[in-house]
Design an enzyme around this catalytic site. Structure first.
Site, mmCIF file in Angstrom:
data_model
loop_
_atom_site.group_PDB
_atom_site.id
_atom_site.type_symbol
_atom_site.label_atom_id
_atom_site.label_comp_id
_atom_site.label_asym_id
_atom_site.label_seq_id
_atom_site.Cartn_x
_atom_site.Cartn_y
_atom_site.Cartn_z
ATOM 1 N N HIS A 17 4.613 -8.591 7.899
ATOM 2 C CA HIS A 17 3.273 -8.000 8.023
ATOM 3 C C HIS A 17 2.364 -8.920 8.846
ATOM 4 O O HIS A 17 1.598 -8.463 9.686
ATOM 5 C CB HIS A 17 2.609 -7.832 6.648
ATOM 6 C CG HIS A 17 3.308 -6.893 5.714
ATOM 7 N ND1 HIS A 17 3.670 -7.241 4.438
ATOM 8 C CD2 HIS A 17 3.691 -5.601 5.860
ATOM 9 C CE1 HIS A 17 4.237 -6.209 3.835
ATOM 10 N NE2 HIS A 17 4.271 -5.207 4.669
ATOM 11 N N LYS A 41 2.573 5.164 -7.120
ATOM 12 C CA LYS A 41 3.452 3.998 -7.219
ATOM 13 C C LYS A 41 2.868 3.003 -8.218
ATOM 14 O O LYS A 41 1.656 2.919 -8.365
ATOM 15 C CB LYS A 41 3.545 3.273 -5.874
ATOM 16 C CG LYS A 41 4.435 3.940 -4.855
ATOM 17 C CD LYS A 41 4.589 2.990 -3.660
ATOM 18 C CE LYS A 41 5.201 3.661 -2.455
ATOM 19 N NZ LYS A 41 5.149 2.805 -1.255
ATOM 20 N N ARG A 90 11.132 -1.644 11.717
ATOM 21 C CA ARG A 90 12.162 -2.658 11.576
ATOM 22 C C ARG A 90 13.515 -2.146 12.041
ATOM 23 O O ARG A 90 14.209 -2.775 12.806
ATOM 24 C CB ARG A 90 12.301 -3.103 10.113
ATOM 25 C CG ARG A 90 11.255 -4.079 9.686
ATOM 26 C CD ARG A 90 11.138 -4.113 8.200
ATOM 27 N NE ARG A 90 10.633 -2.844 7.710
ATOM 28 C CZ ARG A 90 10.177 -2.636 6.490
ATOM 29 N NH1 ARG A 90 10.217 -3.595 5.611
ATOM 30 N NH2 ARG A 90 9.713 -1.468 6.136
ATOM 31 N N SER A 129 8.701 -6.062 1.489
ATOM 32 C CA SER A 129 8.042 -6.480 0.248
ATOM 33 C C SER A 129 8.966 -6.251 -0.947
ATOM 34 O O SER A 129 8.965 -7.042 -1.896
ATOM 35 C CB SER A 129 6.745 -5.689 0.038
ATOM 36 O OG SER A 129 5.815 -5.998 1.033
HETATM 37 P P1 ADP Z 1 4.511 1.025 2.882
HETATM 38 O O1 ADP Z 1 4.630 0.687 1.436
HETATM 39 O O2 ADP Z 1 3.385 1.928 3.256
HETATM 40 O O3 ADP Z 1 5.828 1.317 3.569
HETATM 41 P P2 ADP Z 1 4.503 -1.741 3.584
HETATM 42 O O4 ADP Z 1 3.505 -2.634 2.973
HETATM 43 O O5 ADP Z 1 5.893 -1.878 3.117
HETATM 44 O O6 ADP Z 1 3.997 -0.280 3.533
HETATM 45 O O7 ADP Z 1 4.488 -1.933 5.159
HETATM 46 C C1 ADP Z 1 3.405 -1.556 5.958
HETATM 47 C C2 ADP Z 1 3.883 -1.433 7.370
HETATM 48 O O8 ADP Z 1 4.399 -2.679 7.800
HETATM 49 C C3 ADP Z 1 4.990 -0.407 7.594
HETATM 50 O O9 ADP Z 1 4.770 0.218 8.836
HETATM 51 C C4 ADP Z 1 6.222 -1.250 7.669
HETATM 52 O O10 ADP Z 1 7.219 -0.639 8.470
HETATM 53 C C5 ADP Z 1 5.685 -2.501 8.325
HETATM 54 N N1 ADP Z 1 6.509 -3.658 8.030
HETATM 55 C C6 ADP Z 1 6.885 -4.120 6.821
HETATM 56 N N2 ADP Z 1 7.682 -5.205 6.939
HETATM 57 C C7 ADP Z 1 7.820 -5.424 8.289
HETATM 58 C C8 ADP Z 1 8.551 -6.367 9.079
HETATM 59 N N3 ADP Z 1 9.325 -7.277 8.492
HETATM 60 N N4 ADP Z 1 8.438 -6.283 10.416
HETATM 61 C C9 ADP Z 1 7.678 -5.318 10.997
HETATM 62 N N5 ADP Z 1 6.994 -4.389 10.313
HETATM 63 C C10 ADP Z 1 7.066 -4.427 8.979
#
Ligand code: ADP
Length: 161
Positions: A17, A41, A90, A129
């Site tokens: 992120h 969630k 990703r 995450s």
């Molecule tokens: P959600 O729960 O809405 O999927 P996340 O907090 O997991 O949101 O992620 C928010 C955004 O960040 C999403 O677009 C996700 O694809 C992106 N993201 C998460 N981890 C990575 C990473 N390692 N590299 C690039 N983008 C990421």
């Protein structure tokens, strides 16, 4: 002035992120990192805790600010006059999900919201995450996944501090 929002759960924020935040902050004049308060969630960290961790991350970026929202994302973007959403990609598995969200948001916003994707930096392509939460639960090595202060928050959550 180009404004964008980067929405996500950030439960918790990871180096993946942070990489997307840094790169987007260089592209847009103003970036809002918006924490989703998703009633469907059950997160590990409360919205307040997630925002607090992100505050630490963005403190050196003058054009980045934090916010949170619940309800429809397109209601949030309409109310705040935002026309660009940033998301990270990703792997191909992200693509299908993200494409559907982007198209739904385009329709719900009457064509007013564009979604821009940043492909992950290779060294973070494995990071999520949910993986971080699982590694933290078993007290695994998180040094390549999250900053130290996030690790401390995880240790506290899992009763190790
Ligand atoms: P959600 O729960 O809405 O999927 P996340 O907090 O997991 O949101 O992620 C928010 C955004 O960040 C999403 O677009 C996700 O694809 C992106 N993201 C998460 N981890 C990575 C990473 N390692 N590299 C690039 N983008 C990421």
């Amino acid at each position: 002035m180009k404004k964008a929002v980067y929405p996500g759960s950030f439960d918790p924020v990871t180096y993946g992120h942070i990489d997307v935040i840094k790169r987007s902050a260089e592209i847009f004049d103003e970036l809002i990192v918006a924490v989703v308060d998703n009633k469907m969630k059950t997160p590990l960290f409360s919205v307040e805790e997630r925002v607090k961790m992100l505050e630490e991350v963005v403190k050196d970026y003058p054009n980045v600010r934090l916010d949170s929202f619940s309800g429809l994302f397109t209601d949030y973007t309409k109310a705040n006059n935002i026309h660009v959403s940033v998301r990270g990609l990703r792997a191909i598995t992200d693509f299908e999900y993200e494409l559907q969200i982007a198209q739904t948001n385009k329709i719900l916003s009457d064509g007013q919201l564009e979604t821009m994707f940043l492909t992950t930096s290779l060294q973070y392509s494995y990071l999520s995450s949910s993986a971080v939460r699982e590694i933290a639960m078993y007290n695994g090595d998180l040094s390549k996944c999250v900053p130290d202060f996030v690790k401390e928050n995880l240790d506290r959550k899992f009763g190790r501090l």
